[in-house]
Motif scaffolding. Structure first.
Motif, PDB file in Angstrom:
ATOM      1  N   ALA A   1       1.018  -1.145  -0.038  1.00 59.80           N
ATOM      2  CA  ALA A   1       0.115   0.007  -0.183  1.00 59.80           C
ATOM      3  C   ALA A   1       0.830   1.187  -0.115  1.00 59.80           C
ATOM      4  O   ALA A   1       1.105   1.908   1.147  1.00 59.80           O
ATOM      5  CB  ALA A   1      -0.805   0.170   1.422  1.00 59.80           C
ATOM      6  N   PRO A   2       1.422   1.727  -1.255  1.00 58.60           N
ATOM      7  CA  PRO A   2       2.316   2.649  -1.227  1.00 58.60           C
ATOM      8  C   PRO A   2       1.780   4.077  -0.945  1.00 58.60           C
ATOM      9  O   PRO A   2       0.524   4.218  -1.179  1.00 58.60           O
ATOM     10  CB  PRO A   2       2.869   2.770  -2.709  1.00 58.60           C
ATOM     11  N   ALA A   3       2.732   5.096  -0.307  1.00 54.66           N
ATOM     12  CA  ALA A   3       2.213   6.398  -0.357  1.00 54.66           C
ATOM     13  C   ALA A   3       1.987   6.934  -1.453  1.00 54.66           C
ATOM     14  O   ALA A   3       2.491   6.988  -2.245  1.00 54.66           O
ATOM     15  CB  ALA A   3       3.651   6.995   0.468  1.00 54.66           C
ATOM     16  N   LYS A   4       0.667   7.744  -1.443  1.00 50.53           N
ATOM     17  CA  LYS A   4       0.386   8.368  -2.426  1.00 50.53           C
ATOM     18  C   LYS A   4       0.934   9.813  -2.504  1.00 50.53           C
ATOM     19  O   LYS A   4       0.970  10.469  -1.502  1.00 50.53           O
ATOM     20  CB  LYS A   4      -1.243   8.615  -2.543  1.00 50.53           C
ATOM     21  N   ILE A   5       1.598  10.245  -3.682  1.00 47.62           N
ATOM     22  CA  ILE A   5       1.967  11.977  -3.638  1.00 47.62           C
ATOM     23  C   ILE A   5       1.275  12.544  -4.689  1.00 47.62           C
ATOM     24  O   ILE A   5       1.331  12.244  -5.852  1.00 47.62           O
ATOM     25  CB  ILE A   5       3.399  11.521  -4.178  1.00 47.62           C
ATOM     26  N   ASN A   6       0.445  13.579  -4.193  1.00 48.95           N
ATOM     27  CA  ASN A   6       0.176  14.584  -5.166  1.00 48.95           C
ATOM     28  C   ASN A   6       1.207  15.517  -5.444  1.00 48.95           C
ATOM     29  O   ASN A   6       1.492  16.359  -4.752  1.00 48.95           O
ATOM     30  CB  ASN A   6      -0.896  15.443  -4.400  1.00 48.95           C
ATOM     31  N   LEU A   7       1.778  15.358  -6.845  1.00 52.63           N
ATOM     32  CA  LEU A   7       2.813  16.246  -7.303  1.00 52.63           C
ATOM     33  C   LEU A   7       2.170  17.726  -7.616  1.00 52.63           C
ATOM     34  O   LEU A   7       3.192  18.704  -7.478  1.00 52.63           O
ATOM     35  CB  LEU A   7       3.342  15.850  -8.489  1.00 52.63           C
ATOM     36  N   SER A   8       1.074  17.765  -7.802  1.00 53.51           N
ATOM     37  CA  SER A   8       0.377  19.264  -7.895  1.00 53.51           C
ATOM     38  C   SER A   8      -0.927  18.925  -7.546  1.00 53.51           C
ATOM     39  O   SER A   8      -1.599  17.705  -7.643  1.00 53.51           O
ATOM     40  CB  SER A   8       0.361  19.686  -9.169  1.00 53.51           C
ATOM     41  N   LEU A   9      -1.634  19.999  -6.858  1.00 53.07           N
ATOM     42  CA  LEU A   9      -2.890  19.733  -6.219  1.00 53.07           C
ATOM     43  C   LEU A   9      -3.848  20.951  -6.428  1.00 53.07           C
ATOM     44  O   LEU A   9      -3.517  22.037  -5.673  1.00 53.07           O
ATOM     45  CB  LEU A   9      -2.969  19.240  -4.769  1.00 53.07           C
ATOM     46  N   ARG A  10      -4.557  21.237  -7.506  1.00 51.75           N
ATOM     47  CA  ARG A  10      -5.342  22.368  -7.522  1.00 51.75           C
ATOM     48  C   ARG A  10      -6.863  22.136  -7.003  1.00 51.75           C
ATOM     49  O   ARG A  10      -7.198  20.959  -7.264  1.00 51.75           O
ATOM     50  CB  ARG A  10      -5.404  22.837  -9.104  1.00 51.75           C
ATOM     51  N   VAL A  11      -7.279  22.908  -6.269  1.00 56.40           N
ATOM     52  CA  VAL A  11      -8.698  22.800  -5.426  1.00 56.40           C
ATOM     53  C   VAL A  11      -9.692  23.799  -5.948  1.00 56.40           C
ATOM     54  O   VAL A  11      -9.337  24.938  -5.955  1.00 56.40           O
ATOM     55  CB  VAL A  11      -8.715  22.770  -4.148  1.00 56.40           C
ATOM     56  N   GLY A  12     -10.834  23.446  -6.403  1.00 61.09           N
ATOM     57  CA  GLY A  12     -11.772  24.219  -6.989  1.00 61.09           C
ATOM     58  C   GLY A  12     -12.872  24.615  -5.871  1.00 61.09           C
ATOM     59  O   GLY A  12     -12.674  24.026  -4.536  1.00 61.09           O
ATOM     60  N   PRO A  13     -13.978  25.239  -6.134  1.00 61.76           N
ATOM     61  CA  PRO A  13     -14.836  25.518  -4.889  1.00 61.76           C
ATOM     62  C   PRO A  13     -15.677  24.375  -4.563  1.00 61.76           C
ATOM     63  O   PRO A  13     -15.597  23.320  -5.069  1.00 61.76           O
ATOM     64  CB  PRO A  13     -15.821  26.531  -5.517  1.00 61.76           C
ATOM     65  N   LEU A  14     -16.236  24.571  -3.396  1.00 58.14           N
ATOM     66  CA  LEU A  14     -17.013  23.453  -2.662  1.00 58.14           C
ATOM     67  C   LEU A  14     -18.129  22.995  -3.331  1.00 58.14           C
ATOM     68  O   LEU A  14     -18.850  24.184  -3.804  1.00 58.14           O
ATOM     69  CB  LEU A  14     -17.334  23.937  -1.247  1.00 58.14           C
TER      70      LEU A  14
ATOM     71  N   GLY B   1      -4.322   5.734   4.698  1.00 56.40           N
ATOM     72  CA  GLY B   1      -5.725   5.117   4.940  1.00 56.40           C
ATOM     73  C   GLY B   1      -6.110   4.705   3.651  1.00 56.40           C
ATOM     74  O   GLY B   1      -6.721   3.514   3.367  1.00 56.40           O
ATOM     75  N   SER B   2      -6.271   5.590   2.403  1.00 54.85           N
ATOM     76  CA  SER B   2      -6.823   5.124   1.266  1.00 54.85           C
ATOM     77  C   SER B   2      -6.034   4.124   0.587  1.00 54.85           C
ATOM     78  O   SER B   2      -6.426   2.965   0.018  1.00 54.85           O
ATOM     79  CB  SER B   2      -6.847   6.409   0.226  1.00 54.85           C
ATOM     80  N   ALA B   3      -4.615   4.026   0.710  1.00 54.87           N
ATOM     81  CA  ALA B   3      -3.942   3.005   0.188  1.00 54.87           C
ATOM     82  C   ALA B   3      -4.148   1.595   0.878  1.00 54.87           C
ATOM     83  O   ALA B   3      -4.070   0.747   0.118  1.00 54.87           O
ATOM     84  CB  ALA B   3      -2.413   3.473   0.290  1.00 54.87           C
ATOM     85  N   ASP B   4      -4.394   1.582   2.205  1.00 51.13           N
ATOM     86  CA  ASP B   4      -4.806   0.415   2.975  1.00 51.13           C
ATOM     87  C   ASP B   4      -5.969  -0.126   2.455  1.00 51.13           C
ATOM     88  O   ASP B   4      -6.117  -1.194   2.127  1.00 51.13           O
ATOM     89  CB  ASP B   4      -4.687   0.634   4.509  1.00 51.13           C
ATOM     90  N   ALA B   5      -7.089   0.878   2.199  1.00 50.13           N
ATOM     91  CA  ALA B   5      -8.319   0.307   1.697  1.00 50.13           C
ATOM     92  C   ALA B   5      -8.204  -0.071   0.430  1.00 50.13           C
ATOM     93  O   ALA B   5      -8.995  -1.131   0.027  1.00 50.13           O
ATOM     94  CB  ALA B   5      -9.331   1.348   1.647  1.00 50.13           C
ATOM     95  N   ALA B   6      -7.538   0.390  -0.447  1.00 52.75           N
ATOM     96  CA  ALA B   6      -7.319   0.001  -2.088  1.00 52.75           C
ATOM     97  C   ALA B   6      -6.434  -1.401  -1.815  1.00 52.75           C
ATOM     98  O   ALA B   6      -7.134  -2.494  -2.619  1.00 52.75           O
ATOM     99  CB  ALA B   6      -6.340   1.003  -2.857  1.00 52.75           C
TER     100      ALA B   6
END
Ligand code: C5P
Length: 278
Positions: free
Chosen positions: A8-21, A104-109
């Protein structure tokens, strides 16, 4: 007895753009994602009931609880397949908890993958991703692996050709950060100028730093101590930060210097982007 092992490898966001809710309570995101060669390890053995045991360096911070994502994943699979079997699951928790690298997501996957094999459910990755998306936005990405662009609230995955891997350090100052709280703080902050986006822009950085100022200490330490670091950014919703290097030797030297000056920090040399798609 058959034992299946899943990484369950660590996930890396190399870029992360976030829009509105959005109306569903989630934010639309656009993120380039890949994985480290370091993570948790899960084993699966046939059993009458569902059992979970957690061992490893961060086991003490993750008590076995009914809402653990591993148990949610194990319960979700029979709901789709009708296959009702047990399993003894052991998680070796090597990744810090609530640290922005998708543990946690990697473990679930890994659980969906492992039980799909153990119980011979024969579900495709895309089906497992749909099941996973119902209880964690990062689970589809962790199921696909490799290099990918993640959109929507995380459930829209575009697999990408592999890009060059690189040596890096993952550094966590030892504070758990709640993803929900970081997104909540993001909503209270002034919108950033999209035209000034940088290659490794993480739109959650300022919100996370305002909740956990120690993240700024890590980034500051990267620029002061880590000679030769060619990129530095906060991962996901924090508090883990990444420094990239041109060689493993440079990364390991920086790791020793950082750990000497900050003995309580978690400092892990890794290679980013080398793990093939699942
Ligand atoms: O999906 P997951 O449970 O990992 O998300 C944790 C929290 O992060 C959500 O409850 C939500 O508040 C926030 N989130 C968000 N937009 C996303 C992903 C997560 O607002 N795309």
């Amino acid at each position: 007895m058959t034992t299946h092992t899943e990484f369950a490898p660590a996930k890396i966001n190399l870029s992360l753009r976030v829009g509105p809710l959005q109306g569903d309570g989630y934010h639309s995101i656009d993120s380039l994602v890949t994985f480290a060669d370091f993570g948790d390890v899960l084993t699966f053995v046939p059993a009458d009931k569902l059992q979970l045991e957690i061992v490893g360096p961060f086991a003490g911070e993750l008590p076995v609880h009914d809402n653990n994502l591993i148990l949610q994943a194990a319960r979700a699979l029979p709901q789709t397949t009708g296959i009702l079997k047990g399993a003894r699951i052991q998680l070796t928790k090597n990744l810090p908890i609530a640290s922005g690298i998708g543990g946690g997501s990697a473990d679930a996957a890994a659980t969906l993958r492992g039980l799909n094999r153990l119980w011979d459910c024969q579900l495709k990755v895309s089906k497992l991703a749909t099941i996973g998306a119902s209880f964690g936005s990062d689970i589809p990405a962790c199921l696909h692996g490799g290099w990918l662009q993640m959109r929507g609230r995380g459930e829209q995955i575009e697999n990408l050709p592999p890009r060059p891997s690189f040596a890096a350090l993952l550094v966590n100052p030892g504070f758990a950060v709640s993803t929900a709280e970081v997104f909540g703080r993001f909503d209270q902050m002034p919108a950033s100028d999209p035209s000034s986006a940088t290659e490794h822009q993480n739109d959650l950085s300022q919100a996370a730093i305002s909740l956990c100022p120690q993240i700024a200490d890590v980034l500051q330490a990267f620029s002061e101590i880590c000679e030769g670091a060619d990129r530095q950014f906060m991962c996901g919703s924090g508090a883990t930060c990444l420094a990239g290097f041109s060689s493993q030797n440079n990364a390991r030297k920086a790791a020793r210097d950082l750990q000497d000056q900050h003995p309580t920090w978690w400092v892990q040399p890794v290679t980013i982007g080398q793990i093939p798609p699942q």
